[in-house]
Design an enzyme around this catalytic site. Sequence first.
Site, short mmCIF file in Angstrom:
data_model
loop_
_atom_site.label_atom_id
_atom_site.label_comp_id
_atom_site.label_asym_id
_atom_site.label_seq_id
_atom_site.Cartn_x
_atom_site.Cartn_y
_atom_site.Cartn_z
N GLU A 193 75.45 39.01 71.85
CA GLU A 193 73.93 39.40 71.35
C GLU A 193 73.39 39.59 72.65
O GLU A 193 73.45 39.07 73.58
CB GLU A 193 73.04 38.56 70.40
CG GLU A 193 71.75 39.07 70.10
CD GLU A 193 72.36 40.17 69.04
OE1 GLU A 193 72.41 41.07 69.95
OE2 GLU A 193 70.87 40.41 67.90
N ASP B 142 65.28 35.89 70.02
CA ASP B 142 64.05 35.70 69.79
C ASP B 142 63.53 34.92 68.77
O ASP B 142 63.31 33.95 68.92
CB ASP B 142 63.35 37.40 69.35
CG ASP B 142 61.64 37.63 69.92
OD1 ASP B 142 61.78 37.79 71.02
OD2 ASP B 142 61.38 37.79 69.07
N THR B 143 62.77 35.30 67.84
CA THR B 143 62.27 34.34 66.41
C THR B 143 63.76 33.90 65.83
O THR B 143 63.70 32.68 65.61
CB THR B 143 62.14 35.18 65.16
OG1 THR B 143 62.66 35.93 64.85
CG2 THR B 143 60.70 35.96 65.50
N GLY B 144 65.09 34.04 66.20
CA GLY B 144 66.19 33.39 66.02
C GLY B 144 66.63 34.07 64.48
O GLY B 144 67.84 33.40 64.25
N LYS C 114 64.38 33.90 74.30
CA LYS C 114 62.99 33.29 74.56
C LYS C 114 62.31 31.94 73.49
O LYS C 114 62.39 32.26 72.76
CB LYS C 114 62.15 34.58 73.97
CG LYS C 114 62.03 36.05 74.39
CD LYS C 114 61.17 36.39 73.81
CE LYS C 114 61.66 37.85 75.04
NZ LYS C 114 60.53 39.58 73.57
N ASP D 66 66.16 48.12 74.51
CA ASP D 66 66.46 49.48 74.03
C ASP D 66 64.41 48.96 73.86
O ASP D 66 63.96 47.85 73.44
CB ASP D 66 65.92 50.27 73.23
CG ASP D 66 65.78 49.74 71.32
OD1 ASP D 66 66.20 49.00 71.46
OD2 ASP D 66 65.11 50.34 70.83
P1 IMP Z 1 64.76 37.65 65.95
O1 IMP Z 1 65.57 38.27 65.03
O2 IMP Z 1 63.19 37.99 66.22
O3 IMP Z 1 65.86 37.11 67.01
O4 IMP Z 1 65.16 38.89 67.29
C1 IMP Z 1 65.81 40.88 67.18
C2 IMP Z 1 66.62 41.70 67.51
O5 IMP Z 1 65.06 41.96 67.78
C3 IMP Z 1 67.35 41.35 68.26
O6 IMP Z 1 68.68 41.52 68.46
C4 IMP Z 1 66.43 42.72 69.39
O7 IMP Z 1 67.57 43.68 68.98
C5 IMP Z 1 64.84 43.01 68.67
N1 IMP Z 1 64.33 42.44 70.45
C6 IMP Z 1 63.90 41.18 70.15
N2 IMP Z 1 63.44 40.88 71.30
C7 IMP Z 1 63.45 42.36 71.93
C8 IMP Z 1 62.68 42.67 73.30
O8 IMP Z 1 62.01 41.98 74.19
N3 IMP Z 1 62.92 43.80 73.62
C9 IMP Z 1 63.74 45.04 73.11
N4 IMP Z 1 64.46 44.05 71.93
C10 IMP Z 1 63.87 42.96 71.22
MG MG Z 2 70.08 42.71 69.17
#
Ligand code: IMP
Ligand code: MG
Length: 178
Positions: free
Chosen positions: A102, A106-108, A134, A162
């Site tokens: 991956e 971020d939040t996971g 993060k 992106d």
């Molecule tokens: P999560 O579910 O919050 O862990 O993050 C899900 C998705 O959000 C990641 O797979 C990324 O595609 C997108 N994402 C999270 N943080 C960033 C960032 O800082 N820049 C670009 N895409 C992000």
């Molecule tokens: Mg992604």
Amino acid sequence: MEIIKVKDRSFGIFIPENDIQAEIRRVASDINRDYEGKDPIFLCILNGAFMFASDLLKNVTIPCNVSFIKMASYQGTDTTGTVKEVIGLNETIEDRHVIIVEDIVDTGLTMRDIISLLSKKNPASISVCTMLFKPDKLEVDINLKYVAMNIPNGFIVGYGLDYDGFGRNTRDIYRIIK
Ligand code: IMP
Ligand code: MG
């Protein structure tokens, strides 16, 4: 380039190409050691992980399979709202050692969903290899076995990641400045 513009935002250089590549070599050598004789299957999550997966796999020297999947969400017919599924997985992962590749955790929440959907297919094991993590944003309990780089909060683009679909095509990683 030190500062780039992606659509309406400016981003400053945050992790240069050489640092990214050094961390990728470190993670790849850990994987080579841990998965010797296990013939793992790498599942790269599109779109964001394509560049990381490419450079990671150039440094993986053990026998392995490589495949690409995507998370799709659509509105379900029941009250729970959004339904998520993994698309693009054509091969069986039953009894296989899976390594999810991956771009960023971020939040996971996304990773938790991916793991839970793949677990239903009875793999021998599942581990996660993420380029960026993060730690301050993590909301769920997931085990990230391989992390190339821990980063503080702040929006990142480049090297596959992106902003509104743009900015993926850079060698370095950038962080939002305004
Ligand atoms: P999560 O579910 O919050 O862990 O993050 C899900 C998705 O959000 C990641 O797979 C990324 O595609 C997108 N994402 C999270 N943080 C960033 C960032 O800082 N820049 C670009 N895409 C992000
Ligand atoms: Mg992604």
